[in-house]
Design a protein around this motif. Structure first.
Motif: not given
Length: 162
Positions: A39-45, A52-53
């Motif tokens: 889920r974190n990887e999806e947020l990062e993508k 968004i930085e």
């Protein structure tokens, strides 16, 4: 996985009572860690796509809070309060205990009726190990300390379940 029972003769029968719940716990921690990591990887993508930085968005904070809450719920029945209250520091891939369903060696050590130790030995780039210390508190085996180490050292370093 190979489990070596090194307990004193009168405690050898405690292996399943202590090792099976530990392995169940580690599998639950792995599953949660994997889910949160994905889920974190999806947020990062999503952040990258939107440009968004910011390192921690409100969604990131929500995910971390959910992780800590769920991890605490998983740990609570297995661990002392002190151990599960200090959890939730990280997640990643591969999962911290991903080795338990692969090639690893487990040592069950018990020399008294109040304390048991389970050591896991595995390879993850280098030879590593974990030590899980259980205490019998009110006739219940609870995980109270966790350590990690390297096979080429005699030392153990304090750790958390996750």
């Amino acid at each position: 996985m190979e489990i070596i029972n090194e307990a004193n003769e009168k405690f050898k029968d405690k292996q399943a009572e202590i090792c099976e719940p530990l392995l169940e716990l580690l599998r639950k921690v792995n599953a949660l860690e994997k889910e949160i990591y994905e889920r974190n990887e999806e947020l990062e993508k999503k952040k990258e796509k939107l440009g968004i930085e910011s390192e921690f968005t409100p969604e990131d904070k929500e995910l971390w809070a959910e992780y800590k809450k769920c991890l605490g719920e998983i740990l609570k029945p297995y661990c002392t309060e002190n151990l599960y209250k200090n959890c939730g520091g990280s997640f990643g891939s591969p999962q911290k205990y991903g080795y338990i369903d692969g090639e690893c060696k487990v040592n069950f050590i018990m020399k008294s009726a109040k304390k048991a130790v389970v050591e896991t030995h595995y390879k993850s780039g280098i030879d590593k190990k974990h030590k899980f210390v259980f205490k019998n508190i009110d006739d219940e085996w609870l995980l109270c300390e966790v350590y990690y180490g390297f096979e080429n050292e005699d030392s153990w370093y304090s750790d958390s379940v996750r």
